[in-house]
Design a protein around this motif. Structure first.
Motif, mmCIF file in Angstrom:
data_model
loop_
_atom_site.group_PDB
_atom_site.id
_atom_site.type_symbol
_atom_site.label_atom_id
_atom_site.label_comp_id
_atom_site.label_asym_id
_atom_site.label_seq_id
_atom_site.Cartn_x
_atom_site.Cartn_y
_atom_site.Cartn_z
ATOM 1 N N ASP A 174 -8.703 -9.285 0.695
ATOM 2 C CA ASP A 174 -8.144 -8.229 -0.140
ATOM 3 C C ASP A 174 -7.790 -6.995 0.683
ATOM 4 O O ASP A 174 -8.505 -6.631 1.611
ATOM 5 C CB ASP A 174 -9.148 -7.801 -1.215
ATOM 6 N N ASN A 175 -6.709 -6.336 0.293
ATOM 7 C CA ASN A 175 -6.409 -5.009 0.820
ATOM 8 C C ASN A 175 -7.225 -3.991 0.030
ATOM 9 O O ASN A 175 -7.988 -4.353 -0.872
ATOM 10 C CB ASN A 175 -4.909 -4.720 0.716
ATOM 11 N N PHE A 176 -7.096 -2.716 0.362
ATOM 12 C CA PHE A 176 -7.795 -1.693 -0.418
ATOM 13 C C PHE A 176 -7.340 -1.749 -1.870
ATOM 14 O O PHE A 176 -6.180 -2.059 -2.164
ATOM 15 C CB PHE A 176 -7.533 -0.300 0.148
ATOM 16 N N TYR A 177 -8.248 -1.449 -2.775
ATOM 17 C CA TYR A 177 -7.950 -1.530 -4.199
ATOM 18 C C TYR A 177 -7.212 -0.284 -4.686
ATOM 19 O O TYR A 177 -7.661 0.853 -4.457
ATOM 20 C CB TYR A 177 -9.234 -1.695 -5.007
ATOM 21 N N MET A 178 -6.107 -0.500 -5.378
ATOM 22 C CA MET A 178 -5.390 0.635 -5.947
ATOM 23 C C MET A 178 -6.220 1.317 -7.035
ATOM 24 O O MET A 178 -6.001 2.496 -7.340
ATOM 25 C CB MET A 178 -4.013 0.229 -6.464
ATOM 26 N N VAL A 185 0.900 -6.432 -9.521
ATOM 27 C CA VAL A 185 1.287 -5.211 -10.209
ATOM 28 C C VAL A 185 1.522 -4.094 -9.196
ATOM 29 O O VAL A 185 0.830 -3.988 -8.185
ATOM 30 C CB VAL A 185 0.203 -4.801 -11.236
ATOM 31 N N SER A 186 2.526 -3.262 -9.459
ATOM 32 C CA SER A 186 2.796 -2.107 -8.604
ATOM 33 C C SER A 186 1.819 -0.979 -8.934
ATOM 34 O O SER A 186 1.193 -0.965 -10.002
ATOM 35 C CB SER A 186 4.222 -1.604 -8.811
ATOM 36 N N PHE A 187 1.714 -0.024 -8.027
ATOM 37 C CA PHE A 187 0.801 1.105 -8.249
ATOM 38 C C PHE A 187 1.241 1.926 -9.454
ATOM 39 O O PHE A 187 0.424 2.320 -10.288
ATOM 40 C CB PHE A 187 0.738 1.974 -6.999
ATOM 41 N N GLU A 230 3.994 -3.690 -2.540
ATOM 42 C CA GLU A 230 4.637 -2.712 -1.659
ATOM 43 C C GLU A 230 3.575 -1.997 -0.833
ATOM 44 O O GLU A 230 2.414 -1.888 -1.242
ATOM 45 C CB GLU A 230 5.414 -1.683 -2.491
ATOM 46 N N ALA A 231 3.973 -1.549 0.333
ATOM 47 C CA ALA A 231 3.091 -0.760 1.186
ATOM 48 C C ALA A 231 3.438 0.712 0.999
ATOM 49 O O ALA A 231 4.599 1.110 1.121
ATOM 50 C CB ALA A 231 3.260 -1.162 2.645
ATOM 51 N N LEU A 232 2.425 1.513 0.683
ATOM 52 C CA LEU A 232 2.629 2.914 0.360
ATOM 53 C C LEU A 232 1.874 3.822 1.322
ATOM 54 O O LEU A 232 0.753 3.513 1.735
ATOM 55 C CB LEU A 232 2.141 3.212 -1.061
ATOM 56 N N SER A 233 2.483 4.957 1.666
ATOM 57 C CA SER A 233 1.788 5.992 2.412
ATOM 58 C C SER A 233 1.008 6.853 1.415
ATOM 59 O O SER A 233 1.233 6.785 0.197
ATOM 60 C CB SER A 233 2.783 6.861 3.170
ATOM 61 N N ASP A 288 1.290 8.945 8.588
ATOM 62 C CA ASP A 288 2.324 8.370 7.720
ATOM 63 C C ASP A 288 2.186 6.855 7.631
ATOM 64 O O ASP A 288 3.123 6.148 7.273
ATOM 65 C CB ASP A 288 3.720 8.759 8.187
ATOM 66 N N GLY A 289 1.000 6.342 7.956
ATOM 67 C CA GLY A 289 0.748 4.914 7.832
ATOM 68 C C GLY A 289 0.805 4.461 6.382
ATOM 69 O O GLY A 289 0.626 5.254 5.462
ATOM 70 N N THR A 290 1.049 3.176 6.190
ATOM 71 C CA THR A 290 1.155 2.635 4.831
ATOM 72 C C THR A 290 0.130 1.529 4.605
ATOM 73 O O THR A 290 -0.381 0.923 5.548
ATOM 74 C CB THR A 290 2.569 2.082 4.555
ATOM 75 N N CYS A 291 -0.124 1.274 3.333
ATOM 76 C CA CYS A 291 -1.157 0.306 2.939
ATOM 77 C C CYS A 291 -0.683 -0.450 1.707
ATOM 78 O O CYS A 291 -0.237 0.162 0.733
ATOM 79 C CB CYS A 291 -2.452 1.065 2.641
ATOM 80 N N ALA A 292 -0.792 -1.769 1.739
ATOM 81 C CA ALA A 292 -0.339 -2.612 0.618
ATOM 82 C C ALA A 292 -1.470 -2.763 -0.399
ATOM 83 O O ALA A 292 -2.015 -3.843 -0.607
ATOM 84 C CB ALA A 292 0.137 -3.966 1.125
ATOM 85 N N ILE A 293 -1.814 -1.652 -1.040
ATOM 86 C CA ILE A 293 -2.928 -1.623 -1.992
ATOM 87 C C ILE A 293 -2.708 -2.618 -3.130
ATOM 88 O O ILE A 293 -1.579 -2.887 -3.538
ATOM 89 C CB ILE A 293 -3.147 -0.201 -2.544
ATOM 90 N N VAL A 294 -3.824 -3.152 -3.645
ATOM 91 C CA VAL A 294 -3.761 -4.222 -4.646
ATOM 92 C C VAL A 294 -4.706 -3.906 -5.808
ATOM 93 O O VAL A 294 -5.748 -3.266 -5.627
ATOM 94 C CB VAL A 294 -4.132 -5.576 -4.000
ATOM 95 N N ALA A 295 -4.332 -4.346 -6.996
ATOM 96 C CA ALA A 295 -5.180 -4.160 -8.175
ATOM 97 C C ALA A 295 -6.284 -5.213 -8.183
ATOM 98 O O ALA A 295 -6.045 -6.389 -7.876
ATOM 99 C CB ALA A 295 -4.347 -4.273 -9.449
ATOM 100 N N ARG A 296 -7.485 -4.801 -8.570
ATOM 101 C CA ARG A 296 -8.592 -5.751 -8.634
ATOM 102 C C ARG A 296 -8.313 -6.866 -9.637
ATOM 103 O O ARG A 296 -8.763 -7.999 -9.453
ATOM 104 C CB ARG A 296 -9.891 -5.012 -8.970
ATOM 105 N N GLU A 297 -7.545 -6.579 -10.674
ATOM 106 C CA GLU A 297 -7.238 -7.624 -11.657
ATOM 107 C C GLU A 297 -6.379 -8.720 -11.021
ATOM 108 O O GLU A 297 -6.497 -9.898 -11.396
ATOM 109 C CB GLU A 297 -6.525 -7.014 -12.868
#
Length: 283
Positions: free
Chosen positions: A139-143, A272-274, A198-201, A162-171
């Motif tokens: 898992d990536n970091f949880y949104m 799901v998107s953020f 998507e990867a977000l800063s 300005d790094g980005t992270c493809a955060i993911v929903a736990r669901e």
């Protein structure tokens, strides 16, 4: 309740484990709930409750007797987490468990920038050497936690640049887990990066929070020294401070920016998107 169910789920008093248990219930899959405190176990149809903890190998072995497939949520962050994992994995192997589905972390490696990802790497290695089959959900970091990073002044602070992270929903993590647990052989010896679409800063995360919640949120890019200083008043241990700060430096490094299609590939439904997550969930 089926005390003889051959599928077991840990972490059911937490978000991911709880969602997985309910997802299995919807599919009509009986399973055991492994919990430290049985009184805190959720009420889920088709389940039986078994007392066990990661640190108590004897109790874990008894609770896992007859289990074929195990969903292992990583233990709470602590100095002893890796030792607890190893004890539990050894107990599972001794009990005859054939397949472990483990919630790991994207980029798990012995030299990962995010310090806790190193624990995940060594846990994966212990599972690989246990003789049991395995599937790793990295898992990536949880949104879900992004909003909790906002200070009372409306600022997210950390050395993420300005790094980005493809955060993911736990669901989404839970939906993937349910599918894998339904057919573990199909996913045997596979590691999946579980990310959002998507990867977000943090600038983008702050802007999305501002737009959806209707109040100003901004991001302040701290230096590493500032990050340690600003968190020092919490009285946390050194390993905790390292973990908190490396959350941001790992994002700055680019190690967490890769977007995976695993959620859609495994479940048939896109992650799901953020923005959508925020609109569908209150604080």
């Amino acid at each position: 309740m089926d005390a003889l169910a051959t599928l077991a789920v840990t972490g059911v008093t937490g978000v991911v484990g709880g969602l997985v248990s309910r997802g299995l219930e919807l599919k009509g899959l009986s399973h055991r709930l492994l919990v430290r405190t049985p009184a805190k176990a959720p009420e889920v149809a088709g389940t039986s409750i078994h007392a066990a903890s990661y640190a108590d190998g004897q109790a874990a072995r008894a609770a896992l007797s007859g289990v074929a497939t195990l969903f292992m949520v990583s233990a709470a962050e602590s100095e002893t987490r890796l030792d607890e994992h190893r004890t539990f994995i050894d107990a599972a192997a001794a009990a005859g468990v054939r397949h472990v589905v483990y919630t790991s972390f994207v980029g798990a490696a012995p030299d990962a920038t995010f310090t806790l990802a190193r624990d995940h790497f060594f846990t994966e290695e212990h599972i690989r050497g246990s003789g049991m089959g395995w599937t790793f959900l990295r898992d990536n970091f949880y949104m879900d936690i992004m909003e909790h990073l906002v200070g009372t002044d409306g600022v997210i602070r950390g050395p993420a640049g300005d790094g980005t992270c493809a955060i993911v929903a736990r669901e989404d993590v839970a939906r993937v887990a349910v599918e894998v647990l339904g057919d573990p052989e199909k996913h045997s010896s596979k590691s999946y990066d579980i990310t959002g679409p998507e990867a977000l800063s943090f600038e983008q995360i702050a802007a999305t929070l501002s737009d959806v919640r209707g109040h100003a949120v901004s991001f302040h890019d701290e230096s590493v020294a500032e990050a340690y200083d600003s968190r020092g008043h919490y009285g946390a241990q050194a390993w905790e401070l390292d973990a908190w700060v490396s959350t941001y430096t790992a994002i700055r490094s680019g190690e967490l920016a890769q977007v995976s299609g695993a959620v859609h590939d495994i479940t048939g439904i896109s992650a799901v998107s953020f923005e959508r997550f925020l609109r569908e969930h209150s604080v």
